[in-house]
Design an enzyme around this catalytic site. Sequence first.
Site, PDB file in Angstrom:
ATOM      1  N   TYR A  36      -1.778   0.143  10.312  1.00 28.59           N
ATOM      2  CA  TYR A  36      -2.060  -0.435   9.235  1.00 28.59           C
ATOM      3  C   TYR A  36      -0.654  -0.356   8.074  1.00 28.59           C
ATOM      4  CZ  TYR A  36      -3.587  -1.184   4.294  1.00 28.59           C
ATOM      5  OH  TYR A  36      -3.751  -1.360   2.921  1.00 28.59           O
TER       6      TYR A  36
ATOM      7  N   LYS B 212       2.143  -3.538   6.410  1.00 27.40           N
ATOM      8  CA  LYS B 212       2.462  -3.513   5.112  1.00 27.40           C
ATOM      9  C   LYS B 212       4.092  -3.215   4.735  1.00 27.40           C
ATOM     10  CE  LYS B 212      -1.442  -4.186   3.534  1.00 27.40           C
ATOM     11  NZ  LYS B 212      -1.987  -5.686   3.038  1.00 27.40           N
TER      12      LYS B 212
ATOM     13  N   SER C 232       0.839  -1.204  -0.103  1.00 27.87           N
ATOM     14  CA  SER C 232       0.041   0.088   0.025  1.00 27.87           C
ATOM     15  C   SER C 232       0.931   1.259   0.033  1.00 27.87           C
ATOM     16  CB  SER C 232      -0.860   0.105   1.201  1.00 27.87           C
ATOM     17  OG  SER C 232      -1.401   1.107   1.548  1.00 27.87           O
TER      18      SER C 232
END
Length: 327
Positions: free
Chosen positions: A142, A146, A118
């Site tokens: 988050y 990643k 991402s």
Amino acid sequence: MERILVCGGAGYIGSHMVKRLLNEGFDVTVFDSFETGHREALQEGAAVFEGTLNNPADVNGVLEMKPFDAVFHFAARIQVGESVRQPSLYYGNNVAGTLNLLQAMVARGIGRFVFSSSAAVYGTPLEIPIREDHPLVPINPYGWTKQMVEQILADFWRAYGLASVSLRYFNACGADPEGSIGESHDPETHLIPNILKSALSNSSEPVLIFGDDYPTPDGTCVRDYVHVCDLADAHLKALDSLRASPGVRAYNLGNGCGFSVKQVLEAAERVLGAKIERRIASRREGDPAFLVADSTLALKELGWRPRFTSLEEILQTALRWHRCPRY
Ligand code: UDP
């Protein structure tokens, strides 16, 4: 026929990938926990294994089904705000679950992996457009999940020869042009589905614009919207590149054009031919002002070029789905 395991194949991007793989003649198996994925998004012709990446027995169970040639990994929690409130869920699912999967792949000698990364790995960009060599300094759990998986992949290539491509998506959007699958999250947090849901419902709930005091031309956040079918296409090209030249690489996937929240609203009004009610709300925590990709590396090395370059065209495909969502 190449055998591909698609983890998260019942989710938004994963289901579009499955459809494309089946069209291309691959042997496809979906692994999904159906916590956020949709059974209705499953595609006829794909085998299905219900399980969770956090359970090694499930992971071993699916990998025992057949000798997979590659794994595409879409299964992850994706809400930034939730990741701040429940980091344990995010590190558990997105990092520990992925580690289980990678360990089981190494144990079986499955050597190709395409990972859904991402733009969140970059945090607040220092330069726009963002290139892959921009520092990776996420600003929420988050994004860290990643970044951590990308780090694991770098180490697994060096130690075990597991070849991988991480695809750093910018703002995934749109839907299958045939309208059978589309974007459906609960709760829905994304801008385009929220705009279309608000415009199509009779509730007259306005679209909330999260902040109009950003240092951008119209004060609202600028994002790079990239069509879900173009993302699926990039995965196939990533797989080709892993076959041709194994290694560990990461690519940005974006259109390279920035659109503000207000511009997206205006484009949606043009596509709908109707006015959309909106209200300015406070900023959403963790939203950088600008996120725009430089995807020239994907063009150069993968030969990837997005087909959906117009925002109106992207919105048309999303609208088709939202007029008649099946789930
Ligand atoms: N946004 C908004 N209203 C909404 C949803 C999103 O103003 O109902 C804004 C959000 O603040 C961001 C942009 O739209 O600047 C895109 O948000 P989205 O959640 O779609 O994707 P993200 O950029 O967070 O991955």
